[in-house]
Design a protein around this motif. Structure first.
Motif, PDB file in Angstrom:
ATOM      1  N   MET A  77       0.818  -1.222   0.000  1.00 52.68           N
ATOM      2  CA  MET A  77       0.000   0.000   0.000  1.00 52.68           C
ATOM      3  C   MET A  77       0.855   1.277   0.000  1.00 52.68           C
ATOM      4  SD  MET A  77      -3.300  -0.803  -0.013  1.00 52.68           S
ATOM      5  CE  MET A  77      -4.166   0.635   0.585  1.00 52.68           C
ATOM      6  N   GLN A  87       0.820   3.338  -3.203  1.00 53.06           N
ATOM      7  CA  GLN A  87      -0.499   3.772  -3.688  1.00 53.06           C
ATOM      8  C   GLN A  87      -0.452   5.017  -4.588  1.00 53.06           C
ATOM      9  OE1 GLN A  87      -3.148   4.170  -0.408  1.00 53.06           O
ATOM     10  NE2 GLN A  87      -4.948   3.805  -1.657  1.00 53.06           N
ATOM     11  N   ILE A 105      -8.348  -1.109  -5.625  1.00 50.31           N
ATOM     12  CA  ILE A 105      -8.002  -1.121  -4.197  1.00 50.31           C
ATOM     13  C   ILE A 105      -8.964  -0.218  -3.399  1.00 50.31           C
ATOM     14  CG2 ILE A 105      -6.195  -0.576  -2.493  1.00 50.31           C
ATOM     15  CD1 ILE A 105      -5.696  -3.179  -4.100  1.00 50.31           C
ATOM     16  N   THR A 165      -6.530  -7.592   4.410  1.00 49.82           N
ATOM     17  CA  THR A 165      -5.285  -7.460   3.663  1.00 49.82           C
ATOM     18  C   THR A 165      -4.101  -8.091   4.388  1.00 49.82           C
ATOM     19  OG1 THR A 165      -3.865  -5.912   2.476  1.00 49.82           O
ATOM     20  CG2 THR A 165      -4.700  -5.162   4.583  1.00 49.82           C
TER      21      THR A 165
END
Ligand code: AFP
Length: 349
Positions: free
Chosen positions: A210, A213, A224, A241
């Motif tokens: 992440m 991102q 996502i 996750t």
């Protein structure tokens, strides 16, 4: 007496099913597995035998090598070069292909491997693994060149990985489904513990780093955002996750209980074509995932159909549960249509 089929028995019985088999492939697999047992032992002893930490060298990708990266590569090379089953090898840790020294006989296969994937985890005692892919050396070639390794993933004869975790697992496919074995440390043999592995089509678990991102393309951002929104968003259900930073561990989790793993390309300089390597990471894992009923895509096309152009080529990876991978693929098509042919590196903005 212990119950269960040993790996040795498993591969010999498989060989007997193919009357014209010479046993060369069985011996090749057996040597790979012996090498992985040795790597497993070194990983397991770690600090006790002073093999943890950085080697203060860089591999061809410019990544700092761990001592265990180099040791594992050396173990694989020494275990395989004499066997007479290989015409050549290539590894994440070697810039160019490895030719079998002339003092050894040559065989009809090529071996590609990542000796220790996820090695950034060695110091923190988190699962890591060896990934391998076996290709056929093109007919009539005894002295292969690098181009002979540039075979699409569909050409793989076999793909597998060994996971060095709380237990050591071997997972393998030769195109007839996927089987999993667990190392019985007492007798030094892998035992068939997970026959005919399959991935559920539907999942509620995703794995992605992440922290990247802000660099993703809109299709990945959209996917996502939707799974993170859970039951409050368009997906109408919650997702969980996980991120281990070790592809072997992530793929193993998907094989055990389902899920999707994404390492998409993004707009960072060294990731515009993806982060993971096609020949010794994406292809073997995609072969395993597809054989277990899952899907493997770059986001835009089937990974196994991509024609390799370099030994260390990178590629975007979206693998796991079919429904989810297909959704990510659809989002890419819709995004590309919307952006109407703008260059890929731009689309990441
Ligand atoms: P290392 O072998 O250099 O640790 O890389 C592991 C890996 O190739 C793969 O197993 C992970 O999924 C991915 O890289 C992790 O990458 P990030 O550190 O960018 O999350």
């Amino acid at each position: 007496m212990r119950k269960g089929t040993t790996f040795t028995r498993f591969i010999i019985e498989e060989q007997r099913r193919i009357p014209e088999s010479t046993g060369e492939f069985t011996l090749l697999l057996s040597s790979i597995v012996t090498a992985c047992k040795e790597i497993s032992d070194d990983v397991n002893r770690g600090q006790l035998i002073n093999v943890l930490g950085s080697a203060d060298t860089e591999n061809v990708q410019g990544e700092t090598q761990k001592k265990l990266d180099i040791i594992s590569n050396e173990i694989m090379i020494r275990a395989m070069e004499w066997s007479g089953n290989l015409a050549g090898m290539a590894s994440e840790e070697m810039e160019t292909m490895y030719s079998i020294p002339s003092r050894f006989p040559k065989g009809k296969y090529l071996l590609v491997f990542d000796p220790l994937d996820g090695s950034s985890n060695t110091e923190v005692n988190v699962s890591i693994g060896t990934i391998f892919s076996i290709l056929r050396c093109p007919d009539g070639i005894t002295d292969p060149k690098e181009e002979d390794f540039y075979q699409a993933g569909t050409q793989q004869v076999c793909a597998g990985y060994v996971l060095y975790g709380p237990a050591t697992n071997l997972v393998l496919t030769t195109g007839q489904g996927v089987n999993g074995f667990t190392l019985d440390q007492d007798i030094g043999e892998f035992i068939l513990t997970h026959p005919k592995l399959t991935i559920p089509e539907r999942t509620s678990e995703f794995a992605i780093n992440m922290s990247n991102q802000r660099h993703w393309e809109p299709a990945i951002k959209r996917y996502i955002d939707e799974v993170v929104a859970g039951e409050d968003g368009v997906r109408g259900r919650n997702f969980n996750t996980r991120w281990v930073a070790s592809m072997v561990a992530e793929v193993h989790r998907i094989l055990m209980r389902g899920g999707i793993f994404l390492y998409p390309r993004d707009n960072r300089d060294n990731v515009t074509k993806g982060r993971l390597r096609l020949l010794y990471e994406a292809n073997p894992m995609s072969f395993i995932i597809e054989q277990a009923g899952g899907s493997a895509s770059t986001g835009r096309e089937r990974i196994l159909s991509v024609q390799p152009e370099h030994l260390h080529q990178r590629i975007p990876v979206v693998i796991g549960a079919k429904e989810e991978v297909e959704r990510v693929h659809r989002y890419h098509i819709e995004m590309d249509k919307e952006l109407n042919g703008s260059p890929p590196h731009r689309q990441a903005n």
